[in-house]
Design an enzyme around this catalytic site. Structure first.
Site, mmCIF file in Angstrom:
data_model
loop_
_atom_site.group_PDB
_atom_site.id
_atom_site.type_symbol
_atom_site.label_atom_id
_atom_site.label_comp_id
_atom_site.label_asym_id
_atom_site.label_seq_id
_atom_site.Cartn_x
_atom_site.Cartn_y
_atom_site.Cartn_z
ATOM 1 N N LYS A 29 0.791 -1.490 0.011
ATOM 2 C CA LYS A 29 0.058 -0.154 0.154
ATOM 3 C C LYS A 29 0.900 1.299 -0.034
ATOM 4 C CE LYS A 29 -3.742 -0.097 2.476
ATOM 5 N NZ LYS A 29 -5.015 0.213 3.052
ATOM 6 N N ARG A 98 -3.131 2.963 9.075
ATOM 7 C CA ARG A 98 -3.231 1.728 8.406
ATOM 8 C C ARG A 98 -2.320 0.823 8.119
ATOM 9 N NH1 ARG A 98 -8.463 2.715 5.356
ATOM 10 N NH2 ARG A 98 -8.612 4.880 5.151
ATOM 11 N N GLY A 107 -7.917 -7.439 5.234
ATOM 12 C CA GLY A 107 -8.659 -7.344 6.193
ATOM 13 C C GLY A 107 -8.187 -8.017 7.514
ATOM 14 N N MET A 109 -5.643 -7.303 9.191
ATOM 15 C CA MET A 109 -4.472 -6.524 10.150
ATOM 16 C C MET A 109 -5.642 -4.980 10.517
ATOM 17 S SD MET A 109 -0.698 -6.903 9.415
ATOM 18 C CE MET A 109 -0.819 -6.561 7.599
ATOM 19 N N ARG A 342 -3.326 -0.958 -6.550
ATOM 20 C CA ARG A 342 -2.381 -1.913 -6.460
ATOM 21 C C ARG A 342 -2.891 -2.837 -7.953
ATOM 22 N NH1 ARG A 342 -4.913 -4.931 -1.612
ATOM 23 N NH2 ARG A 342 -6.954 -5.422 -2.513
ATOM 24 N N HIS A 458 -15.143 -8.463 1.780
ATOM 25 C CA HIS A 458 -14.016 -9.287 2.325
ATOM 26 C C HIS A 458 -14.160 -10.883 1.950
ATOM 27 C CE1 HIS A 458 -12.703 -12.237 5.380
ATOM 28 N NE2 HIS A 458 -11.762 -11.361 5.409
ATOM 29 N N ARG A 644 12.543 -46.889 -11.158
ATOM 30 C CA ARG A 644 13.273 -47.215 -9.870
ATOM 31 C C ARG A 644 13.332 -48.465 -9.186
ATOM 32 N NH1 ARG A 644 11.859 -43.640 -4.903
ATOM 33 N NH2 ARG A 644 9.935 -45.260 -4.726
ATOM 34 N N SER A 796 19.185 -38.366 -10.080
ATOM 35 C CA SER A 796 17.817 -37.793 -10.041
ATOM 36 C C SER A 796 17.700 -37.509 -8.504
ATOM 37 C CB SER A 796 16.747 -38.965 -10.310
ATOM 38 O OG SER A 796 15.297 -38.215 -10.057
ATOM 39 N N CYS A 864 13.063 -35.940 -8.997
ATOM 40 C CA CYS A 864 11.775 -36.366 -8.869
ATOM 41 C C CYS A 864 11.048 -36.507 -7.620
ATOM 42 C CB CYS A 864 11.926 -37.878 -9.516
ATOM 43 S SG CYS A 864 13.022 -38.930 -8.154
ATOM 44 N N TYR A 884 16.124 -31.525 -15.977
ATOM 45 C CA TYR A 884 14.521 -31.821 -15.961
ATOM 46 C C TYR A 884 13.959 -32.040 -14.556
ATOM 47 C CZ TYR A 884 15.596 -36.772 -14.310
ATOM 48 O OH TYR A 884 15.916 -37.864 -13.784
HETATM 49 C C1 PEP Z 1 12.052 -38.986 -3.039
HETATM 50 O O1 PEP Z 1 12.485 -39.332 -1.814
HETATM 51 O O2 PEP Z 1 12.180 -37.673 -3.264
HETATM 52 C C2 PEP Z 1 11.568 -39.825 -3.799
HETATM 53 C C3 PEP Z 1 11.115 -39.430 -5.076
HETATM 54 O O3 PEP Z 1 11.421 -41.178 -3.286
HETATM 55 P P1 PEP Z 1 10.217 -41.570 -2.428
HETATM 56 O O4 PEP Z 1 9.278 -40.500 -2.476
HETATM 57 O O5 PEP Z 1 9.454 -42.742 -3.144
HETATM 58 O O6 PEP Z 1 10.835 -42.027 -1.106
HETATM 59 MG MG MG Z 2 13.084 -41.427 -1.656
#
Ligand code: PEP
Ligand code: MG
Length: 922
Positions: A29, A98, A107, A109, A342, A458, A644, A796, A864, A884
């Protein structure tokens, strides 16, 4: 340091000293008030006390020493500009105080208005305004607001006094009260203050101001503010700025009023006049939704001059900010004042459409358009909608405030909402109007429905911010919380708490019963392409949305450098992931392939008396696993599938120790015979029991202990690949070894796997090239990545386990036991399991990547863990140059978009900053 003058910190900025990019210091603000002031717009003069001052106050329990003097100077400046003095009994300068944090917390604070009024200056105000009633009403509002928020007096005491007086006099509402009534109320209010606190209501204006500022600082830490921040991932450590500004009055009778407007429709993105206006009212009256509002078009009829000026300012702001803005304004006796602007909150669909419209209007570039939308917004567009073809019973209709389709049972307050959702129900929170205390109910509810309030109430603002479906302003409803009923006037029907209703946040419709839902057109577009999406859209607005999403997604895909894969373990999941644009499977978990009927074979492996019994079980498992892989590789033909090897502790495939013990004990007690196998099984289960299975016999350790297990998996993978290749298909499996800690583990497993692969190759006559890589889930693996990398084709990062092992806590245990305290103490702003802890776990990922690549420049590196689908984490991974990310199929579109945003914004610093803010542990 000698010779360098100690710089004192500057805690106060006049509005002409700041700009819109100083949100960290001045709050949203304050930064925008400064920007408007510098644009030459009519902003009531004032100043901003920085977030730094708030942090200092919250840290030390008192304001920094120099603040006092700086505030005095700032007040003097405003006094000069206005030609009025704070506390002058003849013509007082009045000020508002304010809150204003970096991220909007609508709303949550405190605000105190009319600072500067007291027993003397109320007469001066009456004379100057020529309106005695107004002056006394302002004074009683000050005592009420100040008493409640600054002096911590129960607000009901004031409300009761007000209603008591109205009742005695037989009045219908505030507007019936006379000057004398208000004077009487001031006396009563002052008594309430004295009785509740033992001190008088402070008469000294500067004291009022200082106390109000501190109260706003403290309001940063109210329960509801904390809850809101937790939900919105706003760090507790930021603090709020405080804006002190000359009061302007929308409640000075005729020719005065106050309103909120947007430069475009925040639910559709349509350009045009869009807003709410209340005549003869103070700002809070509009936002609270207590009174239903007029539209801006009505303002044009009432006060053309102010309306025209406002429209011109709206245009100017939109061009200046190059985005949709929301604006609060007040008209005091025909003079327009800008109180706030804003970049406006908007629904997800409006975000895409506005970005696309702004490109078409050449206000922003195509790349900027990508950065204007978020993965979270895309997610909400993928949610199901009501089936257009289904039969529905329409009960009533209100204003669509936040889109979506929600079905659930009626609940009438927070505690019901929480109780029923904990019992597994989906609920719709139905209220007359919502206030900040309803936040908890809104968080758990699937939808929110209110009888009063406009699109800027609100309920609407908060619901939009949370992506929660919301319908407001249904005049047709009478909500009786005590009786537990919702009466629909037009139908003369009463619904009860627990009855099921459905609300459509895109149309404002309210239906009876359970209405079926279908895929959204955006989801259809993502899964089946533009043509199908447009066909599913049904109307022009939705077609415009689908096109906007297409433009933005196409651009994001063009720009991103991160490849997006999915975590999928079944052919169906694999197909879905592919539909959503996944470029491969980054994690195919294999453990579920040993459950069901196959559990017996695993039991046989574990209980085998000799190698040959074990071999038998492995042999029996090979064709079954092969079938699993054929299905998945086939669904992902031509794309990588990272399989895996089995990861969890083996005893997870055996009966539960307690269950089995009890079962056998009961058998014994009944005099039934417990077989030798049963006793043996129990013994084995007991023997394999682990105190900390997460840190026990799992992952690659299984492979060293029971090599046959992974050999069977490798054989099944290789067989499946050979089989498909023979059919002319293009399977691309990779083998991934979990929980590697040392290069030796990797060497052993790799040699085993290579041997099997060449065996299968020889048996089938099919050439097989199957990369073998490993997960990095242990700090040791990250540290020794340069040793491991030469033995590995890819890394990974399993950031789920890596988070557990880096922090040394187990997810299943800690989230419910001490995370609340960790949030409260700002150890982190977001759970490190949701968003990567950049300083700790993130640094492990970065180090592992750098060391790995140095030792093996060809190594392919990805993530992953769950973080692969989290927007802030994706920005971090893009930043450190991973190849990736892999996430659940449903999050693939989000990851594509966020990866595009990361690439475009070149947000290196931003991403790190964001991470640092969120997960503050350095
Ligand atoms: C991880 O540990 O991030 C993973 C992908 O393996 P899991 O969640 O199956 O342990
Ligand atoms: Mg794991």
């Amino acid at each position: 340091m000698k010779g360098i003058k100690q710089m004192t910190k500057k805690y106060v900025y006049g509005f002409s000293e700041g700009n819109k990019d100083q949100k960290d210091l001045l709050g949203g603000k304050g930064a925008n008030l400064a920007e408007m002031t510098n644009l030459g717009l009519p902003v009531p003069p004032g100043f901003t006390i920085t977030t730094e001052a708030c942090r200092a106050y919250l840290g030390q329990g008192e304001t920094p020493e120099t603040l006092d003097v700086e505030v005095t100077a700032a007040i003097r400046m405003v006094e000069t500009e206005m030609g009025k003095k704070l506390g002058n009994p003849a013509d007082p300068l009045l000020m508002s105080v304010r809150s204003g944090a970096k991220f909007s917390m609508p709303g949550m604070m405190e605000t105190v208005l009319n600072i500067g009024l007291n027993d003397d200056s109320v007469h001066g105000l009456a004379k100057q305004s020529g309106n005695e009633r107004f002056a006394w009403d302002s004074y009683r509002r000050l005592i009420q607001m100040f008493g409640k928020t600054v002096m911590d007096i129960d607000g009901d005491l004031f409300a009761d006094a007000l209603h008591g007086l109205q009742k005695r006099k037989g009045y219908a509402g505030d507007l019936d009260m006379t000057t004398q009534d208000l004077q009487q109320l001031v006396v009563e209010y002052k008594e309430i203050v004295k009785t509740a606190t033992g001190v008088d209501f402070p008469q000294e204006p500067r004291k009022q101001l200082d106390m109000a500022v501190e109260a706003v600082f403290r309001s940063w830490n109210t329960d509801r503010a904390r809850l809101y921040r937790r939900r919105e991932h706003i760090p507790n450590s930021l603090g709020t700025a405080v804006n002190v500004q000359t009061m302007v009055f929308g409640n000075m009778g005729e020719g005065s009023g106050t309103g909120v407007c947007f430069t475009r429709d925040p639910s559709t993105g349509h350009s045009g006049v869009y807003g709410d206006y209340l005549e003869n009212a103070q700002g809070e009256d509009v936002v609270s939704g207590i009174r239903n509002t007029l539209s801006l078009a009505d303002l044009e009829k009432i006060d053309k001059k102010s309306y025209d000026e406002l429209r011109a300012i709206m245009d100017k702001l939109e061009v200046h900010y190059r985005d949709m803005c929301d604006i609060e304004f007040t008209i005091q006796r025909g003079k327009l004042w800008m109180l706030q602007t804003r970049v406006g909150k908007r629904t997800a669909s409006a975000a895409f459409r506005i970005a696309d419209q702004l490109v078409a209007e050449r206000l922003i570039t195509r790349d900027e358009a990508v950065t204007r939308v978020t993965g979270d917004q895309l997610t909400s567009l993928l949610f199901p909608q009501f089936d257009r073809k289904a039969e529905k019973k329409l009960i009533t209709k209100g204003m669509p405030a936040s889109p979506g389709a929600a079905v659930g049972e009626i609940v009438l307050n927070n505690s019901q909402a929480v109780e029923r959702t904990q019992a597994g129900a989906s609920v719709i929170l139905v209220r007359s109007e919502t206030n900040p205390d309803d936040l908890q109910g809104m968080v758990v509810a699937s939808g929110v429905l209110t009888a009063r309030g406009g699109k800027t109430s609100h309920a609407a603002v908060v619901a939009r911010g949370m992506g929660r479906c919301c319908v407001v302003g249904v005049d047709d409803l009478v909500v009786d919380e005590e009786a537990g009923t919702v009466y629909v006037k037009s139908q003369d029907t009463t619904y009860h708490a627990g009855d099921t209703i459905a609300i459509d946040g895109s149309t404002g419709e309210v239906f009876e019963g359970k209405v079926p839902v279908t895929d959204s057109p955006v989801k259809t577009y993502i899964a089946k392409g533009l043509e199908a999406g447009l066909e599913a859209a049904g109307d022009d607005d939705t077609r415009e949305l689908v096109e906007a999403v297409d433009h933005i997604m196409t651009r994001a895909d063009d720009k991103r450098e991160l490849v997006v894969r999915a975590n999928a373990d079944t052919p169906e999941d694999a197909r879905r992931a592919r539909e959503f644009g996944a470029q491969g499977i980054g994690l195919c978990r294999t453990e579920h392939m040993f459950l069901g009927d196959r559990r017996k074979l695993i039991e046989q492996v574990i209980l085998a008396k000799d190698k040959s019994e074990q071999e038998e079980a492995f042999k029996a498992l090979v064709p079954l696993q092969e079938g699993d892989f054929v299905g998945i590789f086939d669904a992902m033909d031509g794309m990588t599938v990272t399989v895996r090897l089995i990861d969890p502790p083996l005893h997870e495939f055996l009966p539960n120790l307690t269950d089995l013990s009890v079962q056998l004990a009961v058998k014994e007690a009944k005099g039934e015979k417990v077989t030798a196998e049963e006793t043996e099984l129990l013994q084995k289960v007991r023997q394999m029991h682990e105190q900390n299975p997460m840190l026990g016999l799992r992952g690659v350790r299984l492979g060293l202990k029971l090599p046959g297990l992974i050999k069977l998996q490798v054989r099944a993978i290789a067989n499946a690949a050979a089989k498909l290749k023979k059919q002319g298909r293009d399977p691309r499996p990779e083998i991934m070894v979990p929980l590697i800690g040392s290069v030796r583990e990797m060497q052993i497993v790799r040699d085993m796997a290579l041997e099997i692969i060449s065996e299968v190759s020889a048996e089938t006559g099919v050439e097989l090239d199957i990369p073998i890589g490993n997960m990095i889930e242990l700090p040791r693996a990250a540290v020794t990545a340069d040793h491991i990398a030469p033995e590995s084709d890819f890394f990974s990062f399993g950031t789920n386990d890596l988070t557990q092992t880096t922090w040394g806590f187990s997810r299943d245990d800690v989230e419910s036991s001490f995370f609340d305290e960790y949030f409260d103490y700002s150890v982190f702003g977001t759970s490190p399991f949701e968003s990567i802890d950049t300083h700790g776990v993130g640094a492990m990922v970065q180090m592992g990547t750098e060391r790995g690549r140095k030792a093996n420049p060809n190594i392919h590196v990805g993530v992953c863990g769950e973080h692969g689908g989290d927007p802030a984490s994706i920005h971090f991974f893009a930043e450190i140059g991973l190849d990736y990310v892999s996430c659940s199929p449903f999050r693939v579109p989000v990851a594509r978009l966020e990866a595009g945003r990361a690439a475009i914004s070149n947000e290196s610093e931003l991403a790190l900053e964001r991470g640092a803010e969120r997960n503050t542990t350095a």
